[in-house]
Design a protein around this motif. Structure first.
Motif, mmCIF file in Angstrom:
data_model
loop_
_atom_site.group_PDB
_atom_site.id
_atom_site.type_symbol
_atom_site.label_atom_id
_atom_site.label_comp_id
_atom_site.label_asym_id
_atom_site.label_seq_id
_atom_site.Cartn_x
_atom_site.Cartn_y
_atom_site.Cartn_z
ATOM 1 N N ALA A 18 0.828 -1.205 0.000
ATOM 2 C CA ALA A 18 0.000 0.000 0.000
ATOM 3 C C ALA A 18 0.863 1.257 0.000
ATOM 4 O O ALA A 18 0.580 2.228 -0.701
ATOM 5 N N ALA A 19 1.949 1.241 0.786
ATOM 6 C CA ALA A 19 2.839 2.396 0.841
ATOM 7 C C ALA A 19 3.511 2.639 -0.503
ATOM 8 O O ALA A 19 3.691 3.790 -0.922
ATOM 9 N N GLN A 50 2.252 1.948 -3.394
ATOM 10 C CA GLN A 50 1.251 2.514 -4.285
ATOM 11 C C GLN A 50 1.011 3.993 -3.987
ATOM 12 O O GLN A 50 0.884 4.807 -4.912
ATOM 13 N N VAL A 51 0.969 4.343 -2.707
ATOM 14 C CA VAL A 51 0.814 5.760 -2.355
ATOM 15 C C VAL A 51 2.001 6.571 -2.855
ATOM 16 O O VAL A 51 1.849 7.672 -3.402
ATOM 17 N N GLU A 63 2.047 7.791 -6.417
ATOM 18 C CA GLU A 63 1.285 8.983 -6.761
ATOM 19 C C GLU A 63 2.189 10.202 -6.938
ATOM 20 O O GLU A 63 1.799 11.192 -7.552
#
Length: 241
Positions: A217-218, A220-221, A224
């Motif tokens: 998840a990190a 993917q963030v 951004e």
């Protein structure tokens, strides 16, 4: 080359390997700041004077360990990226997961290159190329995604601060509005190292319940930061990467 010369070279290579292994054990037991050639010599049953023929100083030995660690991290990421499916987002994620796997398997070597600086040690220029090996790989994948039209223009561009040498190594900066892609790629690498470091050094203990899921998840963030519509994280299917 004679057989005796070949034997001497093999013996030298084996002793250098043993010296590095002993020094790596010291890293785990006493830390890089306390690394001692005399202690390595004692561990191997050698006279200190014999060891100095291979590594003339503690800093020379530290440099060898640092170069080995950076090259190992780079090789792990490159191998993972090459084995992943063809799109750059999938290969970028595979490389990030490979760096984490390597760090968890070699925590003291990771701490040597990404932890606190060793007092009194100054890394020589020959550490630069190994140190930037993984960075160049990740930046190249982001630039490849850009070339394939897989990125969105940045919502907030970064100032152009990467050195010309780095830009030259990657084939130059893209045209506007993507001219800061190399700088933004650097933020991905910094985020990756920071996320791994927090896990590895215990800063997320009792904070995160699933490190694998949090890492993905990190990542993917962080993606951004380059407006990466191309990066779609899938679960890591039973392992750390």
């Amino acid at each position: 080359m004679t057989a005796s010369q070949t034997a001497r070279q093999l013996a030298r290579a084996e002793l250098i390997r043993a010296i590095k292994e002993s020094a790596t054990r010291q890293l785990s037991e006493t830390g890089a700041a306390a690394l001692s050639l005399r202690a390595v010599a004692r561990d191997l049953g050698l006279a200190s004077s014999a060891l100095y023929r291979y590594f003339p100083s503690r800093d020379a030995l530290l440099t060898a360990l640092i170069i080995d660690a950076f090259n190992a991290i780079g090789a792990a990421a490159e191998t993972a990226a090459a084995a992943a499916p063809g799109d750059p987002g999938t290969r970028w994620l595979a490389a990030c997961r490979a760096v984490r796997r390597w760090a968890l398997a070699h925590p003291h070597e990771f701490a040597l290159v990404y932890g606190s600086p060793v007092p009194g040690y100054r890394a020589p220029d020959d550490t630069i190329d190994p140190a930037t090996r993984i960075t160049r790989l990740l930046a190249a994948l982001v630039l490849e995604a850009h070339a394939q039209g897989l990125l969105r223009p940045p919502a907030q561009p970064l100032p152009r601060l990467v050195t010309q040498g780095v830009l030259d190594a990657l084939g130059g900066a893209p045209a506007e509005p993507y001219a800061d892609l190399v700088e933004r790629s650097l933020t991905l690498w910094i985020s990756l190292v920071g996320t791994i470091s927090f896990e590895l050094f215990g800063h997320l203990h009792t904070v995160i319940t699933d490190f694998d899921a949090y890492f993905d998840a990190a990542v993917q963030v962080a993606a951004e930061a380059v407006d990466a519509a191309w990066l779609k994280v899938e679960p890591a299917a039973g392992d750390l990467g």
